[in-house]
Design a protein around this motif. Structure first.
Motif: not given
Length: 1232
Positions: A597, A605-609, A611, A732
C-alpha cells in the motif's frame, strides 16, 4: 489398675529431686536418646529402670502430681514402642477394652482413652486392629462423646482422629460415621468451649476430610437418614460451613488457621460441588478480613481458601470480589515486604484468579485509585528478584490488563506503561543473566537446556502480558472516554493518552520484545511463544495505524518474511499447529498489504488491485508451508496449474519480491532467476495474464537476479514484451531500481518500445543530489551514486540512449528534465573520451526543426524544457576542441538557433541565454575559415540582428535586472559580429544602431555586480575604436539634440572631446575596482582609444597618457600585493604609458625597480598571458633605449627566450572558454 493407683502417690520434696538428678547424670550417658520421655523436667526411662533398686529412688518422685498420669502413659508408650512386644501390646489393648467395658460411667475413662489415642498415634497399625478386633469399643467412644466432660470428649475425638487416619479403618468405620458419629461430632464441634476439644475436633475433621465419602456426607447433611438426625446430642441445624465460620470469627489464631485448613480440605475435592455452601455462609467475607492479619500462616491459609472459592462463579456473582479486592491488594502490598516467597506466590495466584475469572459485567475496580494501587503492587512484584514470584506476577499482569479492569475513568496509561516497562525489563534482565551464565562443556548441557526452557517459559508469560496490553489498546480505540484523561487541564501537555500509550507499545516491542525473542530463537524455537509474538506484531499494525507502513518496512528489512516462512515450514506442515499457521498467515497478510500500500520504490496499487491482492493473499498464505527450495521448485513447475495452485505461486512470488525489495535475499539469485522465467513461460503457455502486482514482482526479480554475464533468452524477452503490451502504462509495473533500468535498456526489443517511458519513470523516482553533481566548482568530483553509475555504464556501452535522454529533456516535466540534464552534463564531463557530440547535435537539430515548424510564431510556448536542451547544446559546444572546423551539421544548428533567437523577445531569457552562449562559442571555437562562414550565416539572420539591437538599447535601464547575463552575451556577440564582418567584409542585412552617449553612461555609472557587463561593453568599444567607427554593421547614432562641435571635435569625429574625457574617466574608475577580467578589458580599450587618438591628434593622445591621475591609478594597482607588477593588465598598462613616453607617470628609476623585481622573480611560475605582457613590456623598453644596464637586459632577454609562450612548467594553461555566471566568455576575446 496401676495407672489409677499411680495417680494417688504424693509429691517428693526438692532435696529428693536434686538427689535423683545427680543419679541420672551419673548413668544417663550410656543410653540412647529414644528413651527420653516428653515430660518436664526431662526424664530418661532407661535411667529410671536402672536406678529403681537404689534406695530413695522413685519414678514418680521426678514429676509433679498433676502430670503423674501423663508420665505413666508416656512410660507405657515408650516401653511398648521400644521393646516391640506384640503380645504385650495386644494385652494392653485388651486391658484397656475391658477397663472401658467394666466402667459403669465414663467418668474415669480419661486416662484409658488418652492411652489408647497415644498408643495408636505411636503405632498406626493398631488402628486397623483396634477396629477389627475391638469393634464394640466404638460404642464406648460414643458414650464418651455424649459424656458431659470436654476433657473426655477431647480424648475420644483424638482417638477417633487416629483411627480415621488409617484408610482401612476409615472405610470400616464409614457406616459408624454416617449413622452415629457425624451428627454428634458436628454438635460437639459447634458447642466446644475448651481449646483442647476444639483442636481435637478439628484434627478429627481434617482426617475425615481426606476422604471424598466423608466430605460428601458432611456437606450433604440433608441426605442422612432420620435415625442419624435423631441421635441424642445432635443438632439438626448445625452445618459444617456455619461451624467453621464460627471458628473463623474466634479470636484464636490457631483455630482460625485450622478452620481455614478444613475449608481448603473440603474444597480440594470439588470446588464446584462444595464452594456454594461456604459462599452462602459468607465465608469469603471473613477470609478477606483475615488477609489484613499479621500472621503469615493465617494469611497463607486464607489465600488458599479464596483461591479455591474463586473457581466457583457464585463467588463473583455474589460480589465477594468487589468487597474483598481492596483487602487483596493491601495484603499483596504488605506480603511483598515480607521475606516469604511462598506467601508472595499464593497472594499473586489468588489475585490472578480473581482478575481472570471476574465477569466483565461486574466491575472489579470501582475507582481509578484502587486500580492504580493494584498496578503498583504488580509492578513491585514483577521486579522481584525471585523468579517464581516474578513469573506469577507476570501472569497476574496479563489478567490485570483487561478492558473492564481499566475502564474506571481516567485510565491510568502512565501507570500501565510503568508496569509494562518493569515487566519487560525484568524479562530482559533474566534473559541476560542466563546468557551471562552460559555453561561450558558437555557436562553442563543438561543445565543449559533447563535454563533455556525456564527462560522460554518466562518470556512466553511476558509476551502474553504484552499481548494483553495490545488487546487493551485496540479495545479502547472505540471508547471516546478512554482516549485521554478528561481531568487534564486544557493548557497542560497531554501525555496520559491512548495515543501515547499506543506509541509506547510500538517502541517497547521494537526495543525490547523483538530483541529478546530473536536472541531466544538463536537457541530454540517454541511454537506457542512464536504464536503469541507474531500476534503481537500483527496487533501493532492496528494499534498504531499511522506507523504500520514504516513498521512493516522495518520488519521486512529485518528478515521477518523469511522468519515467518521458516516457522510455517517447520511447524505447520499438514494439520499440525493450525493456530500458529493462522497467526503466521495473518501477520504476513497484513505486513504484505502494508508494504504494497505504501511502497518506497514504486507507485501504490489502485484500490481494485489492492483488493485483488488482498483476496489472493488471504486464500494463498495459509497454504504455504514449504521450505525455500521446495517453494522455488513449485514456482518453476511448468505443468498445468489449477486456480488454487496458481494463487499459491502468486503468493510465493510476492513474498520473494517484498523480501528482495527490502534486501532480505534468502534464496539464491540464480535459482530465483530461473524460477521466475519458468513461471512466466508457464503463464504464457496457459494463456494467462497475472495480476499487475504479480507481474511487477516478476519483472523486478528478473532484473535484480540477472547476472551481469547472463542474459535472457530471446523467447523470454519476447514473452516479457507480450505481457507488457497488455499493460496500459509501464508505471503500473515499474519498481525503481538501477538494475531494472538496465534490464529494459539492455535488450533492444524492450528499449525500442519502452526505453523512453522507463527512463522517464527512472528519473522521476531518482533522488540523487543533482545539484551537488552539477557543482563543477567543488573540490574534486563527488562519488557517483550507484544508480547513476549504472546509467553511465549503459550510456558508454549504448550511446543511442542519449537520444532518448534528449527527448526526455524536451518533453518531460521540468523537474524530471532538470535531473536528466544534470545527469547528462555530469556524464559528458566525466567521459570526455566518448565522442557523442555529433549524435546529440543531430538529434537536437531534428527537435529544433520540429519545434520551429510547429511553434514558429512563439517558440517560447512550445516547451518549458527548451532552455534545458539549449543549455546542453551549449555545453556540448564548450566541450569541442578549439579551432575545430564546423561541419554542415554545425552550420545547420547555427542557422536554426539564430532563427529561433530571431523569433524570441528580450524577455525570453531562459531560451536566449543558452542560445547566445552556443552562438558565441561556435564563433570563437573554430578555425578562421569556419568563423567567416558562421558569421555570414548569423549576419544573414535579420531577426537575430533586430533582437541584438533591442538588447543593446536595454543596457542602461536594465543593467541590474535578471537579464544582465543576457546583455553581456548581446554585447559580446555584437563585438564578435562586428570584428568578423569588418575583417572579412561580410554582407550586412541589418544594421545595428548604438547610442554612444548611452554606452558611455553605462560605463561611467556601472551598477553593482556588473563587472562582466562592463567588460563586454568595453570589448565592443575596443572593436569599434580599432575600426575607427567605420563598421558596416554597427552605426553610432546621436542621443537627442547635439551641441555644435568644437574645433578639436572635428579632428576626433565621430567622437567628441567630452566623450573621450568621459570614456577615460570611466576606464580609470573601472580599473580601480581591481577585477582581473574587467581590468584586462579596460587596458585593451585604453590601448585602442590611445591608438585612435594618436592617429588623429598625437597631442591629445599624449595628453591623455600623461595625466597625473594615471600615476595615482598605476600605483593604486601596484599596491594590490607582492609582485603585483607581474599581473598582465599592469604590465600592459606600464607598456602603454612607456610607449607614449609618459615619464610623469612612470620614471626611469621606477622602471629600473620593476626590472629588478622581474629579475628576482621565478618566471617559470607565470601564466602565458603574463609572459606575453612581459614580452611586450620588455620590447617597448628596448625600443625606447631605456635599458642602461646591458647585462641585465641580456639576462632578462635570455630568460624570456627560454620560456616559450605555449608552455609554462609551473602553471597549467588557463582554459580560454569559460561560463561565468551562465554567460559564455572567451578570455582571449575580452583581453585582446
Amino acid at each position: 489398675m496401676a495407672v489409677r493407683e499411680a495417680a494417688t502417690v504424693g509429691t517428693p520434696g526438692p532435696r529428693r529431686e536434686e538427689e535423683a538428678a545427680l543419679l541420672f547424670q551419673r548413668v544417663h550417658y550410656r543410653h540412647d536418646s529414644r528413651w527420653l520421655l516428653p515430660v518436664t523436667p526431662c526424664l530418661c526411662l532407661a535411667c529410671a529402670l536402672e536406678l529403681l533398686p537404689e534406695p530413695g529412688v522413685s519414678l514418680l518422685h521426678s514429676v509433679e502430681d498433676g502430670s503423674v498420669t501423663d508420665l505413666c502413659i508416656e512410660v507405657i508408650i515408650q516401653l511398648t514402642t521400644q521393646l516391640k512386644l506384640e503380645q504385650t501390646t495386644r494385652c494392653l489393648l485388651d486391658e484397656c477394652h475391658k477397663e472401658l467395658c467394666n466402667m459403669p460411667s465414663m467418668r474415669g475413662s480419661l486416662a484409658t482413652l488418652t492411652l489408647l489415642g497415644k498408643l495408636v498415634d505411636a503405632i498406626p497399625a493398631l488402628a486397623d486392629e483396634l477396629v477389627m478386633e475391638h469393634g464394640n469399643l466404638m460404642e464406648h467412644l460414643l458414650r464418651g462423646l455424649v459424656y458431659p466432660s470436654e476433657g473426655i470428649q477431647a480424648s475420644v475425638c483424638y482417638l477417633y482422629g487416629k483411627l480415621y487416619s488409617s484408610p482401612v479403618a476409615a472405610e470400616m468405620l464409614s457406616g459408624h460415621f454416617r449413622e452415629k458419629l457425624f451428627p454428634l461430632f458436628l454438635s460437639i464441634l459447634d458447642g466446644a468451649q475448651t481449646k483442647e476439644l476444639q483442636i481435637n475436633c478439628l484434627g478429627l475433621l481434617r482426617q475425615l476430610l481426606k476422604y471424598d465419602l466423608f466430605v460428601s456426607m458432611i456437606m450433604n447433611k440433608d441426605e442422612l437418614g432420620e435415625s442419624a438426625k435423631n441421635i441424642e446430642g445432635s443438632s439438626g441445624d448445625t452445618s459444617l460451613p456455619l461451624v467453621l465460620k464460627k471458628l473463623l470469627l474466634s479470636r484464636d489464631e490457631t483455630l482460625q488457621v485450622a478452620s481455614a485448613h478444613c475449608i481448603t480440605a473440603v474444597l480440594v475435592h470439588s470446588p464446584a460441588k462444595h464452594a456454594p455452601a461456604f459462599i452462602h455462609a459468607d465465608i469469603p467475607e471473613f477470609l478477606f478480613e483475615h488477609l489484613s492479619s499479621s500472621s503469615e500462616m493465617l494469611v497463607s491459609s486464607s489465600y488458599n481458601c479464596l483461591t479455591l472459592l474463586a473457581e466457583e462463579p457464585l463467588f463473583f456473582s455474589k460480589c465477594h470480589t468487589v468487597y474483598g479486592i481492596e483487602a487483596v491488594v493491601r495484603s499483596l502490598q504488605g506480603s511483598l515486604e515480607m521475606n516469604n516467597t511462598e506467601l508472595h506466590k499464593q497472594g499473586l495466584l489468588l489475585f490472578t484468579e480473581i482478575l481472570t475469572r471476574q465477569p466483565e459485567e461486574i466491575k472489579l475496580f470501582t475507582n481509578s485509585a484502587m486500580c492504580r494501587d493494584a498496578g503498583r503492587a504488580l509492578q513491585e512484584a514483577v521486579s522481584s528478584p525471585v523468579l517464581e514470584v516474578a513469573a506469577e506476577a507476570v501472569k497476574a499482569t496479563s489478567a490485570f490488563l483487561r478492558k473492564d479492569h481499566q475502564s474506571a475513568p481516567p485510565v491510568q496509561y502512565r501507570e500501565l506503561q510503568s508496569l509494562l516497562e518493569a515487566m519487560l525489563n525484568r524479562c530482559a534482565e533474566f534473559s541476560q543473566t542466563l546468557l551471562n551464565r552460559r555453561p561450558l562443556g558437555h557436562a553442563s548441557s543438561r543445565d543449559s537446556e533447563k535454563a533455556i526452557l525456564q527462560r522460554g517459559k518466562f518470556l512466553l508469560s511476558t509476551l502474553e502480558g504484552f499481548r494483553s496490553a495490545c488487546r487493551l489498546a485496540i479495545e479502547f480505540q472505540s471508547e471516546p472516554s478512554a482516549q485521554e484523561n478528561p481531568f487534564t487541564a486544557p493548557s497542560a501537555k497531554k501525555e496520559d493518552t491512548l495515543e501515547a500509550f499506543s506509541e509506547f507499545l510500538l517502541s517497547a516491542c521494537d526495543s525490547l520484545c523483538i530483541p529478546m525473542v530473536m536472541r531466544h530463537l538463536e537457541q530454540t524455537t517454541h511454537p506457542a511463544l512464536m504464536e503469541v509474538f507474531l500476534s503481537i506484531l500483527h496487533s501493532l499494525f492496528v494499534i498504531v495505524p499511522h506507523m504500520k507502513e514504516k513498521f512493516s518496512k522495518k520488519l521486512a528489512a529485518s528478515s521477518f518474511i523469511r522468519l515467518t516462512l521458516e516457522l510455517k515450514a517447520r511447524f505447520c506442515s499438514g494439520l499440525s499447529h493450525s493456530a500458529l499457521n493462522q497467526v503466521c498467515s495473518n501477520f504476513l497478510y497484513y505486513m504484505c498489504l502494508n508494504l504494497l500500500s505504501a511502497p518506497e520504490k514504486t507507485g501504490p496499487p489502485s484500490e481494485e488491485e489492492l483488493s485483488a491482492v488482498s483476496e489472493l493473499l488471504q486464500h494463498g498464505l495459509p497454504q504455504i508451508s514449504s521450505r525455500s527450495p521446495e517453494s522455488l521448485a513449485f514456482l518453476s513447475d511448468r505443468q498445468y496449474m489449477e486456480g488454487a495452485a496458481r494463487q499459491r505461486q502468486y503468493c510465493i512470488l510476492l513474498l520473494f519480491y517484498l523480501a528482495y525489495i527490502h534486501e532480505d535475499r534468502f534464496v539464491s539469485e540464480a535459482e530465483l532467476f530461473e524460477a521466475v522465467q519458468s513461471f512466466l513461460l508457464s503463464l504464457q503457455d496457459q494463456g494467462e495474464r497475472p495480476p499487475l502486482v504479480v507481474f511487477k514482482a516478476s519483472i523486478y526479480l528478473l532484473a535484480i537476479c540477472q547476472d551481469k554475464d547472463n542474459t535472457l533468452r530471446e523467447t523470454m524477452v519476447s514473452a516479457v514484451r507480450k505481457f507488457l503490451e497488455g499493460i496500459p502504462d509501464l508505471q503500473l509495473v515499474y519498481t525503481h531500481h538501477p538494475l531494472l533500468l538496465r534490464f529494459f535498456l539492455l535488450y533492444p526489443e524492450l528499449m525500442s518500445r519502452y526505453g523512453y517511458r522507463v527512463l522517464e519513470l527512472w528519473f522521476s523516482w531518482e533522488e540523487s543530489s543533482c545539484e551537488e553533481l552539477d557543482d563543477v566548482t567543488s573540490a574534486g568530483q563527488p562519488a557517483l551514486p550507484t544508480s547513476l553509475a549504472v546509467l553511465f555504464q549503459l550510456l558508454r556501452s549504448i550511446p543511442s540512449i542519449l537520444l532518448i535522454l534528449l527527448d526526455l529533456i524536451y518533453s518531460s516535466p521540468v523537474d524530471t528534465a532538470h535531473k536528466v540534464l544534470i545527469s547528462l552534463r555530469t556524464f559528458l564531463r566525466r567521459n570526455e573520451d566518448i565522442q557523442v557530440g555529433g549524435l546529440i547535435r543531430g538529434h537536437f537539430l531534428l527537435i529544433l526543426q520540429r519545434l520551429l515548424v510547429e511553434h514558429g510564431a512563439s517558440p517560447s510556448e512550445a516547451s518549458g524544457n527548451l532552455p534545458l536542451l539549449l543549455s546542453l547544446l551549449s555545453l556540448m559546444q564548450l566541450k569541442n576542441v578549439s579551432e575545430q572546423e564546423l561541419d554542415s551539421m554545425a552550420m545547420k544548428l547555427l542557422h536554426q538557433v539564430s532563427k529561433l533567437c530571431g523569433k524570441c523577445s528580450p524577455t525570453d531569457v531562459d531560451i536566449l541565454q543558452p542560445s547566445f552562449n552556443f552562438l558565441y562559442w561556435s564563433l570563437h571555437q573554430t578555425t578562421p575559415s569556419s568563423q567567416k562562414r558562421a558569421a555570414a550565416v548569423l549576419l544573414s539572420s535579420t531577426g537575430l540582428m533586430e533582437l541584438l539591437e533591442k538588447m543593446l538599447a536595454l543596457t542602461l535601464a536594465k543593467a541590474d535586472s535578471p537579464r544582465t547575463g543576457l546583455l553581456c552575451s548581446a554585447w559580446l556577440l555584437t563585438a564578435s559580429f562586428s570584428a568578423q564582418q569588418h575583417k572579412d567584409s561580410l554582407q550586412v542585412h541589418q544594421t545595428l544602431s548604438v547610442e554612444m552617449d548611452q554606452v558611455l553612461k553605462a560605463l561611467s555609472f556601472p551598477k553593482k555586480k556588473t563587472a562582466l557587463l562592463s567588460a563586454a561593453i568595453l570589448c565592443f568599444l575596443r572593436t569599434a575604436l580599432r575600426q575607427s567607427f567605420s563598421s558596416a554593421l554597427v552605426a553610432l547614432v546621436p542621443s537627442g539634440a547635439q551641441p555644435l562641435p568644437a574645433a578639436e571635435d572635428t579632428v576626433l569625429a565621430p567622437l567628441r572631446t567630452s566623450q573621450v574625457r568621459s570614456l577615460v574617466i570611466g576606464l580609470q574608475n573601472l580599473l580601480v575596482q581591481k577585477d582581473p577580467l574587467l581590468s584586462q578589458a579596460c587596458v585593451g580599450c585604453l590601448e585602442a582609444l590611445l591608438d585612435y587618438l594618436d592617429a588623429r591628434s598625437p597631442d591629445i593622445a599624449l595628453h591623455v597618457a600623461s595625466q597625473p591621475w594615471n600615476r595615482f591609478l598605476l600605483f593604486t594597482l601596484l599596491d594590490a600585493g607582492e609582485n603585483s607588477f607581474l599581473r598582465p593588465e599592469i604590465l600592459r598598462l606600464m607598456t602603454l604609458f612607456m610607449r607614449y613616453r609618459s615619464s610623469s607617470v612612470l620614471s626611469h628609476e621606477e622602471v629600473g625597480d620593476v626590472l629588478q623585481g622581474v629579475a628576482l622573480a621565478d618566471l617559470s611560475t607565470l601564466s602565458n598571458t603574463t609572459l606575453q605582457a612581459l614580452h611586450g613590456f620588455f620590447q617597448q623598453l628596448q625600443s625606447m633605449g631605456h635599458l642602461a644596464d646591458h647585462s641585465m637586459a641580456q639576462t632578462l632577454q635570455a630568460s624570456l627566450e627560454g620560456l616559450p609562450l605555449s608552455t609554462s612548467s609551473g602553471q597549467p594553461p588557463l582554459q580560454d572558454m569559460l561560463c561565468l555566471g551562465g554567460v559564455a566568455v572567451s578570455l582571449s576575446h575580452i583581453r585582446n
